[in-house]
Design an enzyme around this catalytic site. Structure first.
Site, PDB file in Angstrom:
ATOM      1  N   GLU A 320       0.856  -1.064  -0.122  1.00 30.10           N
ATOM      2  CA  GLU A 320       0.104   0.063   0.000  1.00 30.10           C
ATOM      3  C   GLU A 320       0.889   1.110  -0.019  1.00 30.10           C
ATOM      4  OE1 GLU A 320      -4.072  -1.368   2.156  1.00 30.10           O
ATOM      5  OE2 GLU A 320      -2.419  -1.029   3.465  1.00 30.10           O
ATOM      6  N   VAL A 321       1.825   1.213  -0.824  1.00 29.56           N
ATOM      7  CA  VAL A 321       2.664   2.689  -0.973  1.00 29.56           C
ATOM      8  C   VAL A 321       1.826   3.486  -1.982  1.00 29.56           C
ATOM      9  CG1 VAL A 321       4.899   3.256  -1.607  1.00 29.56           C
ATOM     10  CG2 VAL A 321       4.742   1.225  -0.357  1.00 29.56           C
TER      11      VAL A 321
END
Ligand SMILES: *[C@@H]1O[C@H](CO)[C@@H](O)[C@H](O)[C@H]1NC(C)=O
Ligand SMILES: *[C@@H]1O[C@H](CO)[C@@H](O)[C@H](O)[C@H]1NC(C)=O
Ligand SMILES: *[C@@H]1O[C@H](CO)[C@@H](O)[C@H](O)[C@H]1NC(C)=O
Ligand SMILES: *[C@@H]1O[C@H](CO)[C@@H](O)[C@H](O)[C@H]1NC(C)=O
Length: 526
Positions: A320-321
Site C-alpha cells: 500500500e505505498v
C-alpha cells in the site's frame, strides 16, 4: 486387544454423550488432527503426581524447556478441576517417558516438530512414551496428551480413555502463523503472552508481530532512541527487554517471533521522533526516499532487531505505498528527476535497498505481495512473498521460483468478522499448485489479526476459535482434512469449549467472528 485404525474423517467425529450434568465427549477429540492415530478401548487413571522420565535422551534440557513444558501441561490438565481422588491400584499411569534425539534446543524456521506418542493400555509401572527429534516435537506431544485427559467426576482423578494410543504426528507446513498488530492498538505483555499460550494449544508456530505502523511506534530502538516518541502514550511502549521477554516466552513454547517494520508506506509514526523522515509535515508518508537518513534509520532498527529477534526472517512490509507525497514535495521531485526515476521506480529502489540492508544483517526477507506484483523479477531471490490481497498470487509466486506465505484476506483475515470458521478451515494454500517442487515453495500460511478494532478487551475472542480452524488446515495432512467443514464442526466446537475451560475467551463457533453466545445452552451448542 485390537486397535481400531482411524481412517478418513467420518470416524473422527464422535458425538458427545450427556451423562448427569457433565458432557463427556469420548473418542477422538484432538485438534488439530494428528497425521496418524490408532486407539483401543481401555481406561487408564492418574492423579496429581505424573512423573517425567528422560534418562534415555541425548537432550539434557539445560534450559529447562522440557521440564517447564511438562509442568505447564500438568497445570493445563488440572486447571479445570480439583484433583483429590485416589488412583486405583491397577490401570494407573505413572508418568511420561520422553526420549529426544537432538542435543540442542535451537528454534528456527524448519526445526523438526515431529513426534510419536504411545500410551499403553495398562501394566505395572505404566508410562506413556514420547519420542521426538527435538524438544519442540515433545512439546507438541504434551499438547496432544493433554487433550486426551478427561476428568472423572465420581473418582475425582483424571482418566485416559480408549488406550492404548499410538500417535505419529508432524506438521504439513513448516510456517503456521498468526499476526498481531501493536500499532493500531497497544497490546500489553500479559495479553501477548496469553495469545502465545493459546497458539501452542493449536500447534501454530510463528507469531508475526506487526510492531509498528503509521498510527504508533511503540518499541524501543536504541540506535535511534527518539523513534518511540511515536508511541500513543508514555506507558504504551515496549522496552528491548520486554521484546526479549516475548521472544523467550514464545521460544520455550516452540513459537518463533517474526518482527515486521512496514516500509516505506506504513511509517507515519517514525517521524514523530525524526521529522525529517517525512516528505513534509502535511504529507508524512511514505518515508522520504531522497534522504540517506531514512536508510540509516532502517539499518539501525534492523541491527537492534537482530539482537532480539533470532528468527531467520524479518518482515519488511512494502504494501500500500502511495507515492503522491514523493511527487508533490519539491525537494523529492527534484531528487527523482536528478536520479532519472519516476515514483514507481523510487518505490522499487526503496524496497530493494531495504532488502539489501536486511540481508546484510543476515535476515531473509518477507515482503507483502505488492512488491511481487509490481517488480517481482527484481526482488532478492531470498524473498518470501506474503500474499494477502487475493487469490491466484501464490500460484504465480512459486511459478517464478520465489517462496510464498498465504494469508488471502477474504478467508484468513480475522478482523473480517464475516469471514467464517468454515472459510478459515477450507482455505487451501496449495490450491491450483500441483507440481511438487512448486508446492515446497509454499512455506505455509498465516491468519491475520489486524488491530484497528481489537485491543486487550476483545483480541482473544476475535482470534479464537476461527484461527484454530486454519491451524488444522496448516498442520494435518491433506488426507485427514475434511472435504466438508460440517464433518469437523462437533470436534471444533469441543475444542472451542476446551479453550474456554483453559481460560481462553474463545467466542462461540456458530455465527460471525467475535459473536456473543446466542442462547442459553451447553458450550457445545453455541
Ligand atoms: C543419540 O543421538 C545419536 C545420534 O543422533 C543416535 O544415534 C542415538 O540413538 C541417540 N540416543 C538416544 C538415546 O536418543
Ligand atoms: C495518496 O496520498 C495523497 C496525499 O496524502 C492523498 O491525497 C490521496 O488521497 C492518496 N491516494 C489514495 C489512493 O489513498
Ligand atoms: C517509470 O519509469 C519506468 C522506466 O524507468 C517505466 O518502465 C515505467 O512505465 C514508468 N512508470 C510510470 C508510472 O510512468
Ligand atoms: C484456482 O483456479 C480456479 C480456476 O481458474 C480459480 O477460479 C480459483 O480462484 C483459483 N484458486 C486460487 C486460490 O487461486
Amino acid at each position: 486387544m485390537s486397535l481400531r485404525e482411524m481412517s478418513g474423517i467420518g470416524a473422527a467425529v464422535v458425538a458427545g454423550v450427556l451423562v448427569g450434568f457433565s458432557l463427556i465427549v469420548d473418542g477422538l477429540n484432538l485438534w488439530p488432527m494428528p497425521a496418524s492415530v490408532s486407539y483401543g478401548s481401555r481406561t487408564l487413571y492418574f492423579s496429581k503426581d505424573l512423573q517425567l522420565r528422560t534418562e534415555e535422551s541425548n537432550y539434557s534440557d539445560v534450559s529447562g524447556i522440557l521440564k517447564d513444558g511438562f509442568s505447564r501441561m500438568i497445570d493445563v490438565i488440572q486447571t479445570t478441576h480439583v484433583v483429590d481422588g485416589n488412583v486405583p491400584s491397577s490401570g494407573a499411569l505413572h508418568g511420561l517417558h520422553v526420549r529426544i534425539f537432538s542435543l540442542d534446543d535451537e528454534l528456527n524456521f524448519g526445526t523438526d516438530e515431529t513426534y510419536k506418542l504411545f500410551i499403553p493400555e495398562s501394566g505395572d509401572d505404566t508410562y506413556a512414551y514420547i519420542e521426538a527429534q527435538t524438544v519442540y516435537g515433545a512439546l507438541h506431544a504434551f499438547e496432544t496428551f493433554s487433550q486426551l485427559c478427561i476428568f472423572n467426576f465420581d473418582t475425582r482423578i483424571y482418566e485416559i480413555h480408549s488406550a492404548p494410543w499410538k500417535i505419529v504426528d508432524g506438521p504439513r507446513f513448516p510456517y503456521r502463523g498468526l499476526l498481531i498488530d501493536t500499532s493500531r492498538h497497544f497490546l500489553p505483555l500479559p495479553i501477548i503472552k496469553k495469545v502465545i499460550d493459546s497458539m501452542s494449544f493449536t500447534k501454530l508456530n510463528v507469531l508475526h508481530w506487526h510492531i509498528v505502523d503509521r498510527e504508533s511506534f511503540p518499541i524501543q530502538t536504541p540506535s535511534y532512541p527518539n523513534l518511540w516518541k511515536g508511541a500513543y502514550s508514555y506507558s504504551e511502549r515496549y522496552t528491548v527487554d520486554d521484546a526479549q521477554e516475548i521472544v523467550q516466552y514464545a521460544k520455550i513454547r516452540g513459537i518463533n517471533v517474526l518482527a515486521e517494520i512496514d516500509v516505506p508506506g506504513h511509517a507515519h509514526s517514525w517521524g514523530f521522533g525524526y521529522p525529517s523522515l517525512w516528505p513534509a509535515v502535511d504529507c508524512p508518508e511514505p518515508l522520504d526516499v531522497s534522504k540517506e537518513f531514512a536508510f540509516q534509520v532502517l539499518d539501525g532498527i534492523l541491527s537492534d532487531f537482530k539482537k532480539i529477534f533470532k528468527f531467520k526472517f524479518v518482515h519488511l512490509g512494502g504494501d500500500e505505498v502511495n507515492t503522491t507525497c514523493w511527487t508533490t514535495t519539491p525537494h523529492i521531485s527534484k531528487w527523482l528527476k536528478e536520479h532519472h526515476m519516476n515514483a514507481s521506480d523510487a518505490y522499487t529502489y526503496f524496497v530493494l535497498r531495504a532488502q539489501k540492508i536486511a540481508l546484510s544483517h543476515d535476515y531473509e526477507v518477507i515482503n507483502w505481495e505488492e512488491t511481487f506484483n509490481n517488480f517481482g523479477e527484481k526482488l532478492s531471490r531470498k524473498t518470501v512473498i506474503h500474499n494477502w490481497l487475493g487469490r491466484g498470487v501464490a500460484e504465480k509466486v512459486v511459478a517464478s521460483g520465489l517462496r510464498c506465505i498465504v494469508s488471502n484476506q477474504d478467508k484468513w483475515y480475522l478482523d473480517h468478522l464475516d469471514a467464517t470458521w468454515e472459510g478459515f478451515y477450507m482455505n487451501e494454500p496449495l490450491e491450483n499448485i500441483t507440481k511438487p517442487e512448486q508446492q515446497k515453495l509454499v512455506l505455509g500460511g498465516e491468519v491475520c489479526m489486524w488491530g484497528e478494532t481489537v485491543d486487550a478487551s476483545d483480541i482473544e475472542q476475535t482470534i479464537w476459535p476461527r484461527a484454530a480452524a486454519a491451524a488444522e488446515r496448516l498442520w494435518s495432512p491433506i488426507g485427514k482434512l475434511a472435504t466438508n467443514p460440517n464433518q469437523v464442526a462437533t470436534r471444533l466446537a469441543h475444542f472451542r469449549c476446551l479453550l474456554n475451560q483453559r481460560g481462553v475467551a474463545a467466542a462461540p463457533l456458530f455465527g460471525l467472528g467475535r459473536a456473543i453466545p446466542p442462547h442459553q445452552d451447553s458450550c457445545m451448542r453455541q
